[in-house]
Design an enzyme around this catalytic site. Structure first.
Site, PDB file in Angstrom:
ATOM      1  N   HIS A   1      43.806  39.309  40.134  1.00 55.61           N
ATOM      2  CA  HIS A   1      43.313  40.506  40.789  1.00 55.61           C
ATOM      3  C   HIS A   1      44.181  41.636  40.242  1.00 55.61           C
ATOM      4  CE1 HIS A   1      41.509  37.630  43.462  1.00 55.61           C
ATOM      5  NE2 HIS A   1      40.929  38.576  44.181  1.00 55.61           N
TER       6      HIS A   1
ATOM      7  N   GLU B   1      43.246  46.717  41.639  1.00 55.18           N
ATOM      8  CA  GLU B   1      42.157  46.836  42.613  1.00 55.18           C
ATOM      9  C   GLU B   1      42.494  47.964  43.585  1.00 55.18           C
ATOM     10  OE1 GLU B   1      41.137  43.308  44.810  1.00 55.18           O
ATOM     11  OE2 GLU B   1      39.345  44.229  45.682  1.00 55.18           O
TER      12      GLU B   1
ATOM     13  N   TRP C   1      36.322  40.979  54.053  1.00 52.68           N
ATOM     14  CA  TRP C   1      36.124  42.105  53.142  1.00 52.68           C
ATOM     15  C   TRP C   1      34.668  42.522  52.997  1.00 52.68           C
ATOM     16  CZ3 TRP C   1      39.363  37.928  52.260  1.00 52.68           C
ATOM     17  CH2 TRP C   1      40.734  38.225  52.255  1.00 52.68           C
TER      18      TRP C   1
ATOM     19  N   HIS D   1      35.944  33.757  46.682  1.00 49.89           N
ATOM     20  CA  HIS D   1      36.994  33.323  47.624  1.00 49.89           C
ATOM     21  C   HIS D   1      36.381  32.350  48.625  1.00 49.89           C
ATOM     22  CE1 HIS D   1      40.114  36.252  46.392  1.00 49.89           C
ATOM     23  NE2 HIS D   1      39.046  36.912  45.974  1.00 49.89           N
TER      24      HIS D   1
ATOM     25  N   HIS E   1      34.169  34.808  40.023  1.00 48.37           N
ATOM     26  CA  HIS E   1      35.167  35.328  40.970  1.00 48.37           C
ATOM     27  C   HIS E   1      34.669  35.175  42.404  1.00 48.37           C
ATOM     28  CE1 HIS E   1      38.712  38.030  41.744  1.00 48.37           C
ATOM     29  NE2 HIS E   1      38.114  37.974  42.936  1.00 48.37           N
TER      30      HIS E   1
ATOM     31  N   ASP F   1      32.589  37.526  44.580  1.00 45.32           N
ATOM     32  CA  ASP F   1      33.847  37.813  45.262  1.00 45.32           C
ATOM     33  C   ASP F   1      33.846  37.337  46.717  1.00 45.32           C
ATOM     34  OD1 ASP F   1      36.438  38.659  45.590  1.00 45.32           O
ATOM     35  OD2 ASP F   1      36.023  40.809  45.472  1.00 45.32           O
TER      36      ASP F   1
ATOM     37  N   GLN G   1      47.967  35.766  47.622  1.00 42.96           N
ATOM     38  CA  GLN G   1      47.339  36.907  48.304  1.00 42.96           C
ATOM     39  C   GLN G   1      48.345  37.920  48.847  1.00 42.96           C
ATOM     40  OE1 GLN G   1      43.615  37.583  49.746  1.00 42.96           O
ATOM     41  NE2 GLN G   1      44.881  39.380  49.412  1.00 42.96           N
TER      42      GLN G   1
END
Ligand SMILES: [Zn+2]
Length: 423
Positions: free
Chosen positions: A208, A211, A313, A57, A55, A307, A150
């Site tokens: 996702h 979350e 983030w 991005h 996982h 992630d 997203q």
């Protein structure tokens, strides 16, 4: 290449491994090789299959501070910040940052990665960029891409059309984000649409899911139901699942068997979940990671993902899956010997199964992909976030890091340090 005197994950020591034409052709004691074969002395260090990240991005990575920093530290400010950054993105910058991160990852022995890519941009700029990166890194890193809406599949008007275009262009996996839809009806509907799309096209799903810290969040229940209904067993992954941390125990006692029967994979992202979740709490603050040991005990395949690295983030990280395993172990309190060992599996073999990697692992006939760690066991590797002495892909060395004066549990002082005091 002949590797001499390695330790394997199952505890065997003094093992030689012979590699020919990029594959292991023999694994055993006292192997002989033809004259002129390069010999690597593993000196008893741990030879492991490469790390796998289930996982990530890659479209947002290394963008920390662009155009500003996430002040609240929440998931939602991160998503808003990514929305501010999106119009400023260029293909060149996306490719450059993604390649930079892949270099870091390879140096850390990470040779396969599943990355989500945002499809909520009518230009599909990030999709084009990461498809290009996927081809570029192919010789040394397996990159699998997930079409990730997203801004919400139903919340964002062009998301579904863009997601299908991304799949047409060669993106591998169907993504989703039900908790970002606006109503309970849309949560459910988005999961149904996406699972049916995956079933139609014969693709895997990775959403996702849940979350949040909302104890009443129910997306993974719907995901498990759809996976089971459509016969997608083993091909569907629920990522994050942080609300499971806050759910009522009685409800979870029914939920986990449903997930297990549906053959769902689960991915926790320990570094990010412990950072982003519990932000609405005063004290006590919830830990915000899903119920990893309980999911594992139910026979589910559970992986740990990185992630984010230096993005809207998460401001830290360096592509080190041992750091991920280290955090996961702590947050889940997985401190028995078997549990610590399971945390190593969560960044290697479990993630390989989630990606559906073929021929993964140190076996005769498999591609010679491995990392030589300056440690003697999986647990010691996590404890030390061990140096990746050698990273090998298809029998070729792709990265090398000098040994450090690690705090190995050996008598005496570790070598390699200039001690300037006497004890
Ligand atoms: Zn994610």
């Amino acid at each position: 290449m002949l590797i001499r005197n390695a330790t394997l994950l199952d505890g065997r020591t003094g093992i030689d491994l012979l590699v020919e034409r990029g594959r292991f052709v023999a694994i055993g004691h006292n192997l002989q090789a033809a004259v002129g074969t390069p010999v690597v002395d593993a000196s008893g260090h741990l030879l492991s299959p490469p790390f796998v990240d289930a996982h990530f991005h890659l479209d947002a990575t290394l963008s920390y501070g662009l155009p500003r920093v996430n002040e609240s530290g929440t998931l939602l400010e991160g998503i808003a910040l990514w929305g501010e950054l999106k119009p400023l993105l260029t293909q060149e910058a996306l490719v450059e940052r993604a390649l930079q991160y892949c270099d870091w990852a390879v140096a850390k022995g990470l040779l396969a990665m599943r990355s989500h890519v945002d499809v909520c941009d009518d230009r599909l700029l990030a999709v084009q960029a990461l498809l290009h990166v996927k081809q570029k890194v192919k010789p040394y890193l397996d990159l699998q891409l997930v079409a990730f809406p997203q801004d919400g599949l139903l919340r964002s008007p062009s998301a579904l059309a863009n997601l299908k275009r991304a799949l047409d262009l060669g993106v591998d996996v169907v993504g989703g984000i039900p908790h970002f839809e606006r109503t309970m009806a849309d949560w459910v509907e988005s999961v149904r649409i996406l699972c049916e799309l995956a079933a139609e096209r014969g693709l895997m799903v990775d959403m996702h899911c849940d979350e949040s810290d909302d104890p009443l969040s129910r997306h993974v229940e719907t995901l498990a139901f759809q996976a089971h209904r459509l016969g997608l067993h083993g091909r569907v992954t629920g990522s994050h699942l942080t609300s499971m941390h806050s759910m009522d125990n009685y409800y979870v006692s029914k939920l986990i068997p449903l997930m297990s029967e549906a053959g769902l994979n689960a991915v926790a992202n320990p570094l990010i979940n412990i950072t982003l979740q519990g932000r609405h709490d005063s004290y006590p603050k919830r830990r915000g990671m899903t119920r990893v040991p309980e999911l594992m005990a139910a026979g589910m395949n559970v992986g740990f993902g990185h992630d984010c690295v230096m993005d809207p983030w998460y401001s830290l990280g360096c592509g080190d899956m041992l750091e991920v395993a280290h955090m996961g172990l702590h947050v889940a309190q997985m401190t028995s010997q078997a549990q610590m060992r399971a945390c190593f599996d969560a960044v290697t073999v479990n993630n390989a199964a989630i990606l559906g990697l073929q021929d993964y692992g140190i076996e005769v006939g498999h591609p010679a992909d491995f990392v030589l760690l300056q440690a003697r066991s999986a647990i010691e590797a996590i404890r030390l976030r061990a140096v990746r002495l050698l990273v090998v892909r298809r029998g070729e060395v792709v990265a090398r890091t000098p040994a450090c004066a690690a705090m190995l549990a050996l008598p005496g002082r570790p070598p390699g340090v200039d001690w300037i005091f006497n004890r």
